[in-house]
Write an enzyme that holds these catalytic residues in place. Structure first.
Site, PDB file in Angstrom:
ATOM      1  N   HIS A  69      76.351  46.241 -90.200  1.00 33.77           N
ATOM      2  CA  HIS A  69      76.598  47.618 -89.732  1.00 33.77           C
ATOM      3  C   HIS A  69      78.105  47.885 -89.682  1.00 33.77           C
ATOM      4  CE1 HIS A  69      72.573  47.174 -87.427  1.00 33.77           C
ATOM      5  NE2 HIS A  69      72.362  48.063 -88.374  1.00 33.77           N
ATOM      6  N   LYS A 123      59.615  50.914 -82.780  1.00 34.72           N
ATOM      7  CA  LYS A 123      59.340  49.636 -82.110  1.00 34.72           C
ATOM      8  C   LYS A 123      60.119  49.602 -80.807  1.00 34.72           C
ATOM      9  CE  LYS A 123      60.008  46.670 -85.604  1.00 34.72           C
ATOM     10  NZ  LYS A 123      60.446  45.388 -86.086  1.00 34.72           N
ATOM     11  N   ARG A 150      70.478  47.654 -98.747  1.00 34.29           N
ATOM     12  CA  ARG A 150      70.524  46.214 -99.010  1.00 34.29           C
ATOM     13  C   ARG A 150      69.647  45.792-100.175  1.00 34.29           C
ATOM     14  NH1 ARG A 150      69.003  45.281 -92.897  1.00 34.29           N
ATOM     15  NH2 ARG A 150      68.141  47.309 -93.465  1.00 34.29           N
ATOM     16  N   SER A 195      69.035  43.435 -88.181  1.00 34.02           N
ATOM     17  CA  SER A 195      68.919  43.218 -86.733  1.00 34.02           C
ATOM     18  C   SER A 195      67.651  42.426 -86.422  1.00 34.02           C
ATOM     19  CB  SER A 195      68.886  44.553 -85.994  1.00 34.02           C
ATOM     20  OG  SER A 195      70.038  45.291 -86.276  1.00 34.02           O
TER      21      SER A 195
END
Ligand code: ADP
Length: 174
Positions: free
Chosen positions: A32, A56, A104, A142
């Protein structure tokens, strides 16, 4: 804010260009941070928008997630904000000209492609700008960091020190 540059044609006034970098940041990683640092080469200011409602249940509270980002980016060009509405409305409310995202892999792309089409439909005046993840951070997420931390793996290469410590305290005993 306006900025003034003296050019061969005289003084030129330009508007400051701000991008909104939205996400969960549960917690922030070096991946990040890399996107924010590289985003600052393109924009005068980056507002990091931390999602209030994420699907979540987050490991860290909104205040904790914001706190990690504020500690890592104390400079004036990076602002941390809560995001609690439709992304394009939040971007306009915050005076942003673009949404900044990192990519990514193919699954990031598929998701981002759909989101960008929808956001472009809702707010054609806003551009979405993608930066490819630095090869060093391609596999960093993460959720993977939390998984490694949960089993006592070494995560200090991937997150700031305060985040690593908080992950150890929160997940270390599980
Ligand atoms: P979200 O739930 O919106 O995906 P994240 O906090 O997981 O929130 O990610 C926010 C943004 O940062 C997304 O654009 C994501 O692709 C990007 N990102 C996450 N990890 C990395 C990384 N390692 N390198 C580059 N970009 C990343």
């Amino acid at each position: 804010m306006t900025q003034c540059a003296i050019t061969s044609k005289g003084p030129e006034f330009t508007m400051e260009r701000t991008a909104l970098y939205p996400g969960s940041f549960d917690p922030m990683t070096h991946g990040h941070a890399d996107i924010i640092e590289r985003g600052l080469r393109l924009f005068d200011r980056i507002i990091v928008g931390v999602a209030v409602n994420i699907s979540k249940k987050p490991l860290f509270s909104l205040e904790e997630r914001v706190g990690f980002l504020e500690a890592r980016f104390p400079q004036a060009e990076v602002e941390i904000a809560h995001l609690d509405g439709l992304l394009v409305d939040e971007a306009k409310r915050l005076g942003c000209v673009a949404i900044l995202r990192g990519i990514r892999n193919g699954s990031d792309f598929d998701y981002e492609f759909r989101m960008t089409c929808m956001n472009g439909h809702l707010a054609p005046e806003l551009e979405t700008v993608f930066l490819m993840a630095d090869p060093e951070h391609l596999f960093v997420s993460s959720s993977l960091i939390k998984e490694v931390a949960r089993f006592g793996g070494e995560i200090t290469d991937f997150v700031p020190e305060d985040v690593a410590q908080a992950l150890g305290e929160r997940l270390g005993d599980q």
